[in-house]
Design an enzyme around this catalytic site. Structure first.
Site, PDB file in Angstrom:
ATOM      1  N   GLY A  16       0.842  -1.474   0.292  1.00 46.34           N
ATOM      2  CA  GLY A  16       0.212  -0.082   0.387  1.00 46.34           C
ATOM      3  C   GLY A  16       0.695   0.864   0.004  1.00 46.34           C
ATOM      4  O   GLY A  16       1.623   1.532   0.316  1.00 46.34           O
ATOM      5  N   ARG A  77       0.995  -4.816  -5.482  1.00 45.41           N
ATOM      6  CA  ARG A  77       0.872  -6.148  -5.555  1.00 45.41           C
ATOM      7  C   ARG A  77       1.550  -6.799  -6.262  1.00 45.41           C
ATOM      8  O   ARG A  77       0.919  -7.371  -6.772  1.00 45.41           O
ATOM      9  CB  ARG A  77       0.048  -6.616  -4.059  1.00 45.41           C
ATOM     10  CG  ARG A  77      -0.772  -5.241  -3.559  1.00 45.41           C
ATOM     11  CD  ARG A  77      -1.390  -5.827  -2.405  1.00 45.41           C
ATOM     12  NE  ARG A  77      -2.356  -4.571  -1.980  1.00 45.41           N
ATOM     13  CZ  ARG A  77      -1.983  -3.904  -1.032  1.00 45.41           C
ATOM     14  NH1 ARG A  77      -1.266  -4.265  -0.228  1.00 45.41           N
ATOM     15  NH2 ARG A  77      -2.395  -2.444  -0.160  1.00 45.41           N
ATOM     16  N   ASP A 108       4.693  -4.976   6.416  1.00 45.14           N
ATOM     17  CA  ASP A 108       5.178  -6.327   6.652  1.00 45.14           C
ATOM     18  C   ASP A 108       4.980  -7.443   5.472  1.00 45.14           C
ATOM     19  O   ASP A 108       6.160  -7.748   5.378  1.00 45.14           O
ATOM     20  CB  ASP A 108       4.149  -6.610   7.798  1.00 45.14           C
ATOM     21  CG  ASP A 108       3.237  -6.586   7.919  1.00 45.14           C
ATOM     22  OD1 ASP A 108       2.711  -6.656   6.953  1.00 45.14           O
ATOM     23  OD2 ASP A 108       2.018  -7.516   8.554  1.00 45.14           O
ATOM     24  N   THR A 131       4.310   1.819   6.106  1.00 49.55           N
ATOM     25  CA  THR A 131       2.802   2.311   6.092  1.00 49.55           C
ATOM     26  C   THR A 131       1.932   2.734   6.702  1.00 49.55           C
ATOM     27  O   THR A 131       1.989   3.824   7.877  1.00 49.55           O
ATOM     28  CB  THR A 131       2.593   0.166   6.211  1.00 49.55           C
ATOM     29  OG1 THR A 131       0.683   1.058   7.052  1.00 49.55           O
ATOM     30  CG2 THR A 131       3.486   0.770   7.637  1.00 49.55           C
ATOM     31  N   ASP A 133      -0.881   2.173   8.059  1.00 48.10           N
ATOM     32  CA  ASP A 133      -1.374   1.516   9.719  1.00 48.10           C
ATOM     33  C   ASP A 133      -0.692   1.277  10.735  1.00 48.10           C
ATOM     34  O   ASP A 133      -1.268   1.309  12.003  1.00 48.10           O
ATOM     35  CB  ASP A 133      -1.585   0.138   8.839  1.00 48.10           C
ATOM     36  CG  ASP A 133      -2.795   0.300   7.645  1.00 48.10           C
ATOM     37  OD1 ASP A 133      -3.625   1.012   7.615  1.00 48.10           O
ATOM     38  OD2 ASP A 133      -2.879  -1.622   6.735  1.00 48.10           O
ATOM     39  N   ASP A 135       1.526  -0.703  11.816  1.00 47.11           N
ATOM     40  CA  ASP A 135       1.729  -2.528  12.687  1.00 47.11           C
ATOM     41  C   ASP A 135       2.129  -2.726  12.126  1.00 47.11           C
ATOM     42  O   ASP A 135       2.343  -4.534  11.811  1.00 47.11           O
ATOM     43  CB  ASP A 135       0.318  -2.498  11.485  1.00 47.11           C
ATOM     44  CG  ASP A 135       0.539  -2.965   9.610  1.00 47.11           C
ATOM     45  OD1 ASP A 135       1.408  -2.193   9.328  1.00 47.11           O
ATOM     46  OD2 ASP A 135      -0.858  -3.875   9.646  1.00 47.11           O
ATOM     47  N   ARG A 177      -6.592  -1.737   8.256  1.00 51.27           N
ATOM     48  CA  ARG A 177      -7.025  -4.209   8.252  1.00 51.27           C
ATOM     49  C   ARG A 177      -6.864  -4.547   9.539  1.00 51.27           C
ATOM     50  O   ARG A 177      -7.977  -5.567   9.938  1.00 51.27           O
ATOM     51  CB  ARG A 177      -6.230  -3.626   7.486  1.00 51.27           C
ATOM     52  CG  ARG A 177      -6.921  -4.132   5.428  1.00 51.27           C
ATOM     53  CD  ARG A 177      -6.909  -4.781   4.103  1.00 51.27           C
ATOM     54  NE  ARG A 177      -5.346  -3.914   4.514  1.00 51.27           N
ATOM     55  CZ  ARG A 177      -4.431  -4.912   4.117  1.00 51.27           C
ATOM     56  NH1 ARG A 177      -4.646  -5.847   3.327  1.00 51.27           N
ATOM     57  NH2 ARG A 177      -3.210  -4.591   3.804  1.00 51.27           N
TER      58      ARG A 177
HETATM   59  P1  ATP Z   1       0.374  -2.901   3.049  1.00 49.51           P
HETATM   60  O1  ATP Z   1       0.671  -2.895   5.202  1.00 49.51           O
HETATM   61  O2  ATP Z   1      -0.004  -1.126   3.135  1.00 49.51           O
HETATM   62  O3  ATP Z   1      -0.850  -3.725   2.681  1.00 49.51           O
HETATM   63  P2  ATP Z   1       2.181  -4.779   2.688  1.00 49.51           P
HETATM   64  O4  ATP Z   1       4.078  -4.937   1.814  1.00 49.51           O
HETATM   65  O5  ATP Z   1       2.429  -5.240   3.547  1.00 49.51           O
HETATM   66  O6  ATP Z   1       2.172  -3.621   2.706  1.00 49.51           O
HETATM   67  P3  ATP Z   1       1.117  -7.312   1.028  1.00 49.51           P
HETATM   68  O7  ATP Z   1       0.438  -6.588   0.029  1.00 49.51           O
HETATM   69  O8  ATP Z   1       1.276  -7.832   2.474  1.00 49.51           O
HETATM   70  O9  ATP Z   1       1.683  -5.539   1.317  1.00 49.51           O
HETATM   71  O10 ATP Z   1       2.978  -7.486   0.545  1.00 49.51           O
HETATM   72  C1  ATP Z   1       3.314  -6.527  -0.841  1.00 49.51           C
HETATM   73  C2  ATP Z   1       4.237  -7.387  -1.212  1.00 49.51           C
HETATM   74  O11 ATP Z   1       5.492  -8.276  -0.678  1.00 49.51           O
HETATM   75  C3  ATP Z   1       2.917  -8.654  -1.700  1.00 49.51           C
HETATM   76  O12 ATP Z   1       2.207  -8.293  -3.081  1.00 49.51           O
HETATM   77  C4  ATP Z   1       3.755  -9.793  -2.231  1.00 49.51           C
HETATM   78  O13 ATP Z   1       4.538  -9.638  -3.534  1.00 49.51           O
HETATM   79  C5  ATP Z   1       4.772  -9.586  -1.863  1.00 49.51           C
HETATM   80  N1  ATP Z   1       5.129 -11.136  -0.303  1.00 49.51           N
HETATM   81  C6  ATP Z   1       4.219 -10.527   0.516  1.00 49.51           C
HETATM   82  N2  ATP Z   1       4.569 -11.587   1.268  1.00 49.51           N
HETATM   83  C7  ATP Z   1       5.697 -12.882   0.671  1.00 49.51           C
HETATM   84  C8  ATP Z   1       5.875 -13.703   1.386  1.00 49.51           C
HETATM   85  N3  ATP Z   1       5.598 -14.718   2.168  1.00 49.51           N
HETATM   86  N4  ATP Z   1       7.191 -14.022   0.421  1.00 49.51           N
HETATM   87  C9  ATP Z   1       7.334 -13.423  -1.292  1.00 49.51           C
HETATM   88  N5  ATP Z   1       6.840 -12.642  -1.286  1.00 49.51           N
HETATM   89  C10 ATP Z   1       5.445 -11.521  -0.104  1.00 49.51           C
END
Ligand code: ATP
Length: 328
Positions: A16, A77, A108, A131, A133, A135, A177
């Site tokens: 995000g 993503r 994360d 982020t 959030d 979190d 979320r």
């Molecule tokens: P936000 O907190 O704003 O949602 P985020 O970084 O947590 O941001 P995610 O969509 O959960 O957003 O993760 C971003 C990208 O990281 C995913 O689209 C994926 O490509 C990669 N990713 C997440 N988890 C894994 C995993 N276990 N192994 C490999 N790649 C991952």
């Protein structure tokens, strides 16, 4: 902790978007070039890494962006990066560009990706918590939270004017979320009567009882701030329940939505992004690899990526007690 000389770094934003990501990109690019490193911008997070959407950057590439919301590198993503084939393609592209260090600005999920990638391939990764959030464990602050929460406060203040004029009960849904920080902070700062967050189980009878009791006392203006990810996170559904149980209340809903992600980053977000971006590059230079750069008690703090993804920030129960007392 691995040692090794890094000569060219890649920077990306992932997951995000959050206000302040541009300030972080700027800090990474300028600190990198200052130290004689090559710097590449990777477009759309892991998607661009897999699709080889990678471009050389210099200090001019990041001129006039510190005040801009969003991210000049775009974000996405990527399902493909969760597969071994996707990560192999990503590694091959990094090698092709001569990139030997990676800085990931994201949440994360993005750190989970970085952790898996750095376990499989010899690419040191540094995470910057970007982020709204807030979190993520291992840091008191995340890039984007301060701006987002201030946007929510500004919006709720405006809602309060109109709800006061009409003696209304308003339910405002904010983002979050899995984490209730935006709801908690914006709710306290705007004098909300009730704040519903995912970390705290909501007793719906208790909520109705508190709202009815306030109605009886002719406290006709009632503000409920709810985090989208909570048990009653769907504000429209919550409004239906309240309307059914307190038919006399003039109940309205406002879902703040994506305005919380946009806008010019606050001074605090620009500062932490600049600070963290600088230390991310320094970490790669001195061989402090596979960590997340955070801030604890106003000091830079490093958390191994594997720990950062396993833990969550917690919200102390005393906050909920304070909310109740201050809303009486
Ligand atoms: P936000 O907190 O704003 O949602 P985020 O970084 O947590 O941001 P995610 O969509 O959960 O957003 O993760 C971003 C990208 O990281 C995913 O689209 C994926 O490509 C990669 N990713 C997440 N988890 C894994 C995993 N276990 N192994 C490999 N790649 C991952």
């Amino acid at each position: 902790m691995k040692k090794g000389k890094v000569t060219k770094i890649g920077v990306m934003t992932s997951g995000g978007d959050a206000p302040g990501m541009n300030a972080a990109i700027r800090a990474v690019v300028r600190t990198g070039t200052y130290n004689g490193l090559g710097v590449c911008g990777i477009m759309r997070g892991y998607s661009g890494l897999i699709e080889n959407d990678i471009h050389e950057m210099d200090s001019r590439s990041v001129a006039n962006i510190i005040q801009r919301g969003g991210t000049i590198l775009k974000t996405a993503r990527s399902k493909a990066f969760t597969t071994p084939e996707g990560r192999k393609a990503a590694y091959n592209n990094l090698k092709q560009h001569g990139i030997d260090g990676l800085i990931i600005i994201g949440g994360d999920g993005s750190f989970k990706g970085a952790q898996t990638f750095s376990n499989e391939y010899d690419i040191p990764c540094i995470g910057l918590p970007g982020t709204i959030d807030k979190d993520i464990a291992g840091t008191d602050v995340t890039i984007g939270f301060d701006t987002a929460v201030n946007t929510a406060v500004e919006a709720i203040d405006k809602i309060r004017d109109t709800m006061d004029a009409h003696d209304r009960l308003f339910i405002v849904e904010v983002m979050g979320r899995d984490a209730g920080y935006i709801a908690l902070h914006s709710g306290i700062a705007t004098g909300a009567e009730n704040i519903l967050i995912p970390e705290n189980k909501t007793d719906i009878d208790d909520l109705i009882c508190s709202l009815s009791e306030k109605e009886k006392r002719k406290k006709l203006v009632n503000l409920v701030v709810v985090a989208e990810g909570g048990e009653y996170g769907d504000a429209n559904k919550l409004a239906e329940i309240i309307k059914e149980r307190i038919p006399t209340a003039d109940t309205r809903v406002c879902i703040l939505g994506h305005i919380q992600r946009g806008g010019s980053p606050s001074c605090a977000d620009r500062l932490i992004a600049s600070h963290m971006g600088y230390y991310a590059v320094e970490s790669l230079l001195i061989g402090r690899h596979n960590v997340m750069v955070g801030v604890i008690n106003n000091k830079i703090h490093y958390t191994p990526l594997d720990k950062a993804v396993k833990q969550k920030q917690t919200i102390g129960q005393e906050w909920m007690k304070i909310v109740k007392i201050l809303a009486s």
